[in-house]
Every structure is written in C-alpha cells, then in structure tokens.
Motif scaffolding. Structure first.
Motif, PDB file in Angstrom:
ATOM      1  N   ALA B 247      20.827  35.539  21.839  1.00 36.90           N
ATOM      2  CA  ALA B 247      19.798  34.773  22.537  1.00 36.90           C
ATOM      3  C   ALA B 247      19.832  34.957  24.046  1.00 36.90           C
ATOM      4  CB  ALA B 247      19.961  33.290  22.202  1.00 36.90           C
ATOM      5  N   GLY B 250      17.228  36.986  25.958  1.00 38.44           N
ATOM      6  CA  GLY B 250      15.930  36.313  25.962  1.00 38.44           C
ATOM      7  C   GLY B 250      15.892  35.209  26.993  1.00 38.44           C
ATOM      8  N   ILE B 251      16.993  34.431  27.045  1.00 34.99           N
ATOM      9  CA  ILE B 251      17.065  33.363  28.046  1.00 34.99           C
ATOM     10  C   ILE B 251      17.050  33.970  29.453  1.00 34.99           C
ATOM     11  CG2 ILE B 251      18.459  31.433  28.881  1.00 34.99           C
ATOM     12  CD1 ILE B 251      19.600  31.233  26.025  1.00 34.99           C
ATOM     13  N   ASP B 253      15.612  36.650  30.352  1.00 34.17           N
ATOM     14  CA  ASP B 253      14.239  37.048  30.671  1.00 34.17           C
ATOM     15  C   ASP B 253      13.432  35.856  31.173  1.00 34.17           C
ATOM     16  OD1 ASP B 253      15.002  39.493  29.877  1.00 34.17           O
ATOM     17  OD2 ASP B 253      13.732  39.607  28.089  1.00 34.17           O
ATOM     18  N   GLU B 264      13.416  43.709  33.760  1.00 30.68           N
ATOM     19  CA  GLU B 264      14.174  44.843  33.254  1.00 30.68           C
ATOM     20  C   GLU B 264      15.463  45.064  34.040  1.00 30.68           C
ATOM     21  OE1 GLU B 264      10.847  45.061  33.959  1.00 30.68           O
ATOM     22  OE2 GLU B 264      10.328  44.753  31.861  1.00 30.68           O
ATOM     23  N   ARG B 267      18.022  41.728  33.899  1.00 29.56           N
ATOM     24  CA  ARG B 267      18.487  41.169  32.620  1.00 29.56           C
ATOM     25  C   ARG B 267      20.014  41.224  32.500  1.00 29.56           C
ATOM     26  NH1 ARG B 267      16.016  43.527  27.329  1.00 29.56           N
ATOM     27  NH2 ARG B 267      14.277  42.179  27.852  1.00 29.56           N
TER      28      ARG B 267
END
Lengths: 407, 587
Positions: B247, B250-251, B253, B264, B267
């Motif tokens: 996860a 995603g967090i 991002d 990009e 991250r």
C-alpha cells in the motif's frame, strides 16, 4: 479472534489504498492513453529522455486538437511509470496498460519479451526506445513489439565495416551485463565476417572501478585498437585506465559513449576523451538539419537545455536531445496509425505495420509486417569527441556529410 | 488490484511468512531471503523448461534444494550470532545476485527468463489438465499462506515454540538445559528457505517471468522490513508488513499529489519516509491496540489448553520421599579430568563422585577450576582428558544436549533467565530438555503419547513451582521477580527435567536469609527425591547446611574430600582456601 478481525480489516484497507494508486483513473473512451514505462529512478538519463520525448509529442498533438478517431477528436493522456529496472514491474506496467485500455506502451526495453507476452494477446502496440538486444524484436513471435532505437547487430556490423581497413588487431572489452555480452557476441561475429583479427576479448565486471588489469591485458595482447561495449561508467573507466597508463591506442565504443556520464567522469582530464569514437544513430537526416533543429528548439523550450556539467572552450557543454526523438516519433506513429485504423487492438497493430511518418529529424519512420526495426543500418553514423563535444567523423561516407550538432 | 496483482502479493506474503520462521521464531536476522526466492524461481523455470521436468516436480525439486541450501547456510553460520548472521546472509543475497547477473545467457539478464503464462499443470496419471490462471494462483498461494500461518501458530503455541522463545531470549541458558539450539536454527532456516523458494516458484509461474533485478538483495531488505513492521513475535506480523509495503507506494502517490510534486520521481523517497514513520509509530500503536484488546493467553491458559489435566498428586515422582530411592548409588563419576587453556593447566586430574540423594559441595578459591569442572561435566566445554560417567555410562563424548538427556544439568554462576517468558514457562523449558525428537510433529498432531507426556511434564512443573514457593506468580515474567526468586527459578528450571545430577553454580549469591532458607529446602528436596546435587558455593554456612560431602579444589587439583566438618579442619584446606573464613563460617 479480535486480532484476526483487526488484521483482516487492516489488510483490506491497505489493499484498497494500494488499489487506488498510480495516477489517473481509467476513463471512458474520450482520451487516448499512452503509457510510458521507464527506469526513471534507476537510469535517470534514459528515463528522462523516454518520458520527455513522449510528453513533448503528446502536448504538441493535444495543442493541435488531438487525434482524429472516426469523426471525433480525442486528446492524448500520458501515464508515466517508473519500473526502476525491475522486469516484473515493467511487466506489471504492461498489464496496467492493457487493463486501462492504453493505445500505446513506450518502454526502454526492459523485460521486452515478457511485456510482449502481455501486450501481444491484447494487441497493444509496444515500442522499445533504448534497448538494442539482438533477439528482442521478432515479428512472428512478438507481433506487437516494435523498436525505434538502434539495434546492436547493425551497429556492430557498421563498426566492423568501418574498422576493416583501418586496423589489424582488435581487443574487445565488454562488461558483464546483457548489453555488454550481447554486443560482444555481435562484434565477434561482425569482425569474423570481415576477417579482422580479434586478439583479446576481455570481460569486465560492470561495477568495477579500477579496470587497469583488464586494460593491461588488452595492451599485452598486441592490439592496435580497442573496442569497448559496455555501460557508460565502464566506458569512462577504460578510457581513464588506458590514457593514464600512457597507452594512446585508438578507442571505439558503442552508443553509450555519448552518455553525459562518460564526460562527467573524465572532466578532470578532457584530453583523455579526445578521439574517442562511437557508433550510434545519426541525429540529422538527408533532408538537412532543419527538422532536427525545430524539434530541438521545441524540446529545449519545454524542458530546458541539458547542460551536463562540463565545459569546453570556456562554455558549458549541452547534451542534444537525440535519443528523445524515438519516443517522440513513437507517439506520432500512434497518431498516424490510429487515424488510419479508427480503432484500438489488432486494427491499430495492422496500421502500425502500414503507416509512415516523417520523424523528428526528417527521417522516415515506418514499420512493416516483417520489419519491426525502425532504425536501419543506413541510419548509423560515427561520432568522435573533440573538446568534450562530439561531431561526425570525416572518414565514413555516411557520416562525413552530416553537420556537427551544436553542443 | 487485478487478480494477478492479488496473486503476486500473496506469493510475496508467502516469502515474508517464510522469513518470519527464521526471524520471528528462530531469532536469526536473516537478510538473504532473496537468494532462496531466486533459487525457487530460477530452479523451477530452468528445470521445467530446459530439463523438461513436469512443472510441479520442478518446483518441488527447487523448493527442496532451497531447503537444503538454507540448512547448509545454518550449518556454515552456526558459530555466528546477531549482526554476523545478518552480514553473512546479506552476502549470500549478493552472491546469488552476482551469479545471476554474471550469466545472462543462462539467467536472462535484464530481460529475465520468460516462460508461457498461464502455465498448465498436466497429470497423465489422473488425466487432468489445469490451466493455472491468476484465480488458481490466488487459491494456491492463499492456501500456502494460510497453511504457513497455521503451522507457525501451532509451533509458537506448542513446546517447540517454547524452546525457540527460550533460545531467542537466552541461547546459552537454553542450550544448557538441553534445548537443541543448533538443530532448531538449522530447521527454522531450512523451513524459511523452502517457503521462500516456494514463493519464488509461484511468482515465476504466475508471471511467466523471473529476472535478476526482481530477486536482488533489495527484495531481502523489503521482506525483512515487512517482518519487522508487523512484529517479529507475531504470526500475523508479515501480513501487516506486506500489506503496508504493497500500500505504501499508493499512499506515497497520494502524498506526492497533495504536495504537488512529481509522483514518479518522489515515490521512492516518500515511500522510504513513510516507512520510517511507520517503523517509528509501530510500537506505540501496538501498545495502545494491545491495551484495548483482551489479554492473550497466559501461561496458565497455555497449560490449560495445550495439555490435559495434571496427573494426580504424587504421580509426578517429585514428592519428598521418606527414604531416598537408590541412595548411595553413584550417579556422577568423573575420573582424571584435565583441562588447559593453552599452556595454563586449570584442571589436573580431578576425580569426583556424586551419589543419588547426596549433596556434594565443590569449593575452592577463585580460579581453582570449579566452574570449569562444571562446564566439563555439563558438556559445555569439550573434555581434553579424563572421563565422565552418568550412572556408569560413559558420556565423555556427548555434547550438552546429550548430557542433559543422560541426566545431568546445571545452572549458571550469573543469573541467566529468559526475559519475557513467564515463571511457569521457564520451568516448562527446563522440563523440555529430556524430551526426545519428534515432539514438534507429535505436538502439532496432538498424539495420545504426546498428550500423556505433556500431562506428566506439566504435573512435574506445577509440583516444582509449589515446592519452591514460586507458584504464587506463575504468569509473572522473570524480570518481575526479585533477585532471590530469580536465583531460585534457575534451580527449579534446571530441576524440571528430573535429572540424575543437578549442578548448581553459586545459587545462593546475593540471597537474603529468608531466600536462603527456601533454597536450602529446595536443594534438600531435590536430593530427597533421589537427585545427586553438585554445589559450587562460597557461602560456607549454606554449604554446611546442605552438603553431605565436600570436595576442595586448589590449583586445579582435588586436595581434600570428605564430610564438611572434617574437611574444613584439615590444614592444607585451611591454607589453600578457607583461612579465616573457615572459622567465620564454622562459628
């Protein structure tokens, strides 16, 4: 048991967050999605030119109204992802591209075979814009995989032809990466075809900082020419080891010699890089430098000049955005193909095999059902360094008429 | 997430669950799990596609090979502990990675090895063909994950889990009680490696791809962090860890998007920063969650749930007997013990006898060789010269575990307990020392023989706790005890295996008068139940209160042996050791 419930709830929540990651959500059919999968963090120079070339083309096309699909003008949407050199991540990006209905996947070429296994059944055109591995492109086995980048085989053949009447004994130094080993195989085959003697083939670990022993071995073999086929840091290391030991042997390399890293590492001794010659693709075409200059202006206006941190003649050296032409051209090929096919999937792949465009430098870009290599042997040239800048050599018929590129 | 992403995450979880066996259970900081994942993945692909083995057979061979490699690594690193284990396994991860990148023709280089996906499992024997779709992978990987968690939980809650907990908390003390530390470390690392290889095989078959970059040492770090985040002592820990690792990008991002920075490029940095935050917050959050949730099973719960009811009073064989069984029979016999550290001879022909039901004090000035004698008798130090016999059986060549099984056990001069383990669990660990192999499987299967043995063992444990006065706080951790009770607990723990001979190294050190009384009662109780007691002690009043005989060492030789009252009066003894303190002690 409450612990178990809490754990499961946390996992579901975490999975949900994970599912929400990665850029824009899939939308309807209003946009045409282009996905870029590149090593942004692992190899920034490669990652940047792939991303920026594609981005420039997308922005230009959108500014001009988009792509005409049927009776509708559609905007392009760029989805950039970093695979950090991971084959599995690159493959996951290909799956995401398929799931999100992308029209084109642009890649540097990592895991191209595995990516094609995903994009093939989905008929998603995939364009390699960096890797030159000989066996990657196979029109029958991987019909959706195209390459807009110089392949190792034609480059090594051009280099062998170029050296055939100039040298008698060659030492080949290569690194232990797949790039280095593939290049070494192709070089040996090319030199054998021309009956040029290879007196030493020396493998060097890619991470080696001191390559003096390997260079000494090449010197003791009696070679009068050294060819280096390796990643940029090793090219710099070989130049340094040879010149610092007083060996003035002519040095030749593959296209990685153009990587700014080589000049950055030799910045303290600019004289060492003098005469280093490399084979690569030509930057300008027969039509002259105007198309290239137009592309370069647009690129540098959008992203700025790429000053590489070294100077020559008191002025900073600028890296031309030559490699960025390929992802740029790939997007324009998509435009042409999609306007022809009016549909994604197999019709689009078929159209990729049929259309042609004039590329960023004025060269024609096209593929055919039995030719998925977008850069031919005739597009290769030789560059030679002088004062931290490179220019076409004057003893090769396909290079001599190419204009020097301001750097 | 697509089905293939879920399946890939489950295979990754399996690798973390496997690592948790070595890290969480075995207490070994393993940083080489990526090597085993690579072996599983590459082994399966190469054996299936180049050696033409059936896919299932190829995977099984690769998994077994990884298990063997894990076992060999454990053998090779058996003398290493802590950071040295981490470094050596980290080197293994790099070695594997270097081999993979050095032979791109064999291992695929940056392109990786590619095979058809989805794979097909064909059984000519059963006439069945199964296409391994991502859903199949979810079922298979999920089943393996669940099985690994159930098995791990069973082990944690069973007797082997207790052994492993003791080994993590105090390796030397655990091994002195007969816990087979080296064997357990080998087993946990072999199991960890095999499960990791299974994960690699599953991932390679699922994706139809394996490449060096995906099994680089970075994977080892990621898996280790996943185990660390979830908590090494928790069976569910890797589940939390892997879920968070999946996860976090995603967090990251979302964080990057909110801060309006390039997703990009940021991250990696934001993910690393979030990871640091998670690690920093983990312990406080876990503490708060635990405060909200009901307490987990105590030692008493474990006793109640894991074994049948204790045997009736008196069935445990530890009740004080009116007459000592076998009294007078020699249970420990040492002949001509000799030991030297280089040129320095510390023991020179020591003879020693201890009879059943007898307390023998071994005394002497500092440096006279008392502790070395105990180490030689216990098998902690190899015997250079002489022999050791237990009830007439020559055990000279046996190691600590062998000696414990033969019936001799010792305590340490310093307090060496198992922090975090309860009082009752300490005694249970002691009782485990004389149990034979195969207990783990019998415990998992809860066979009748294991249940009977466990009931008997638990009866002994409870009886010892009662007789030592430690029964009031069986669930308390050893750190919560006062010093005297900790010293007593060491003795009780050693006695729990019902040994023929108990060797106590300065058990009375630092004890109050009340505690000394309890210790005296306990020592006499042990002797009264037929054990021979060899006591090294400087407190001469305590020695006088419990010892039947006294042997005096000086300069590595026995200079006197006999009844304490007689020995203390001998001039050579007074000259060598007792001096003024003899008068003090006897006054």
């Amino acid at each position: 048991m409450r612990w178990v419930r809490v754990a499961l709830a946390a996992m579901v929540a975490a999975s949900a967050v994970g599912a929400c990651r990665s850029g824009p959500t899939a939308s309807g059919g209003d946009v045409v999605r282009v996905m870029v999968s590149a090593p942004l963090t692992r190899s920034p120079w490669v990652g940047e030119f792939v991303e920026r070339g594609a981005r420039l083309a997308v922005e230009e096309i959108n500014a001009a109204g988009g792509i005409e699909v049927g009776d509708t003008m559609r905007q392009l949407e760029l989805d950039v992802r970093d695979h950090a050199g991971s084959a599995q991540t690159a493959q996951a990006h290909a799956r995401a591209a398929v799931e999100r209905g992308a029209a084109l996947l642009i890649s540097d070429g990592v895991a191209a075979t595995a990516v094609a296994q995903v994009t093939g059944p989905a008929a998603l055109p995939t364009v390699i814009t960096f890797e030159g591995g000989t066996d990657l492109v196979d029109e029958d086995a991987r019909p959706t995989l195209f390459r807009l980048a110089p392949a190792n085989r034609p480059m090594t053949m051009r280099l062998a032809d170029y050296l055939a009447d100039k040298v008698t004994k060659i030492a080949v130094l290569h690194d232990d990466t797949s790039y280095g080993k593939d290049g070494q195989r192709e070089l040996r085959a090319a030199f054998a075809r021309n009956e040029t003697a290879v007196v030493a083939t020396v493998e060097v670990p890619a991470g080696a900082s001191d390559v003096a022993p390997q260079v000494l071995r090449a010197r003791r073999s009696g070679a009068d020419t050294v060819v280096v086929w390796a990643r940029a840091p090793l090219v710099a290391a070989v130049v340094q080891a040879a010149r610092s030991s007083g060996w003035s042997v002519p040095l030749y390399a593959g296209p990685t010699a153009e990587d700014p890293l080589v000049r950055q590492q030799l910045a303290d001794h600019p004289e060492w890089i003098e005469g280093l010659t490399f084979v690569s693709f030509r930057i300008t075409a027969e039509v002259g430098p105007e198309p290239w200059e137009k592309f370069r202006t647009a690129f540098e206006t959008r992203f700025g000049r790429d000053e590489i941190g070294v100077t020559a003649g008191g002025r900073p050296v600028v890296q031309p955005p030559d490699w960025a032409m390929y992802p740029y051209d790939a997007v324009y090929l998509l435009k042409a193909a999609l306007e022809r096919s009016d549909a994604l999937g197999q019709p689009l792949v078929d159209a990729f095999n049929a259309v042609f465009i004039t590329g960023a430098n004025g060269d024609e870009r096209s593929f055919g059902p039995q030719n998925h290599e977008g850069v031919s042997q005739d597009d290769m040239y030789f560059g030679r360094f002088a004062g931290m800048r490179f220019r076409p050599v004057d003893d090769d018929i396909l290079s001599v008429n190419l204009p020097p590129i301001p750097q | 997430m697509s089905a293939i992403d879920v399946a890939q995450a489950l295979w990754l979880l399996l690798a973390a669950l496997g690592l948790n066996i070595a890290v969480g259970l075995g207490g070994q900081p393993i940083l080489g799990q990526s090597a085993f994942v690579a072996l599983g993945g590459y082994g399966t692909v190469l054996l299936a596609d180049r050696a033409d083995l059936p896919l299932g057979v190829a995977a099984a061979v690769a998994v077994l090979g990884a298990g063997l490699l894990g076992w060999l690594v454990a053998v090779g690193s058996s003398r290493l502990r802590g950071a040295h284990v981490a470094l050596s396994t980290w080197a293994l991860a790099w070695l594997a990675f270097a081999v993979l990148t050095a032979f791109p023709g064999l291992y695929g280089g940056s392109q990786g090895l590619v095979r058809p996906s989805p794979a097909r499992l064909v059984s000519r024997f059963l006439g069945v063909e199964v296409v391994l779709t991502p859903l199949w992978h979810i079922v298979i990987a999920g089943t393996f994950c669940a099985a690994t968690m159930v098995a791990t939980r069973s082990i944690v809650r069973g007797p082997v889990g207790l052994d492993l907990a003791a080994l993590r908390a105090g390796p030397a003390a655990a091994e002195s009680l007969g816990i087979p530390g080296a064997a357990l470390r080998r087993s946990t690392l072999a199991a960890s490696a095999a499960v990791g290889a299974l994960s690699g095989a599953g991932t390679a078959v699922l994706l139809g791809l394996i490449a060096p970059a995906d099994v680089s040492p970075l994977l080892s770090v990621q898996l280790y962090v996943a185990v660390l985040i979830g908590g090494t002592a928790s069976v569910l820990g890797p589940l939390f860890g892997v879920a968070l690792l999946v996860a976090l990008p995603g967090i990251a991002d979302v964080v990057s998007g909110t801060a309006d920075i390039s997703v990009e490029r940021s991250r990696g940095v934001v993910t690393a920063a979030l990871l640091v935050v998670v690690l920093a917050l983990r312990d406080p959050v876990v503490r708060r969650l635990r405060a909200l949730l009901p307490r987990r099973g105590t030692a008493e719960d474990r006793a109640a749930s894991s074994v049948p009811s204790p045997a009736p009073e008196g069935d445990g064989g530890h009740e004080r007997a009116g007459s000592v069984q076998g009294e007078g029979r020699v249970v420990l016999q040492a002949r001509g013990l000799r030991h030297a550290y280089g040129d320095i001879v510390v023991l020179d022909g020591v003879d020693l006898d201890v009879c059943a039901g007898e307390v023998v004090a071994l005394v002497g000035p500092n440096g006279s060789g008392k502790t070395t004698t105990l180490r030689l008798l216990a098998g902690a130090t190899p015997v250079q010269g002489g022999s050791v016999l237990i009830e007439g059986r020559d055990v000279t060549g046996l190691d600590q575990r062998g000696r414990v099984l033969a019936g001799i056990v010792r305590t340490f001069q310093h307090t060496a307990l198992f922090p975090g383990l309860s009082v009752a669990d300490h005694v249970r660990v002691g009782a485990r020392g004389t149990e034979r192999g195969g207990v783990a499987w019998r415990a998992v299967l809860r066979t009748p023989s294991w249940r009977a043995a466990a009931a008997h063992s638990e009866a002994v444990v409870q009886s010892l706790l009662q007789r030592s006065g430690l029964a009031a706080r069986p669930a308390a951790t050893s750190e919560a005890l006062v010093h005297g009770d900790q010293r007593l607990l060491q003795v009780v723990r050693a006695a729990a295996s019902s040994p023929r001979v108990v060797m106590l190294d300065e058990p009375a050190a630092g004890m109050s008068q009340e505690e000394l009384g309890r210790l005296r009662d306990l020592v006499l109780d042990l002797a009264g139940n037929g054990a021979g007691v060899l006591l090294v002690e400087h407190d001469m009043r305590f020695v006088a209160a419990v010892a039947d005989r006294m042997t005096v060492l000086a300069g590595g030789r026995v200079i006197a042996t006999g009844r304490p009252a007689d020995v203390r009066t001998r001039p050579e003894v007074r000259a060598a050791y007792l001096g003024g303190s003899a008068q003090e002690g006897s006054s």
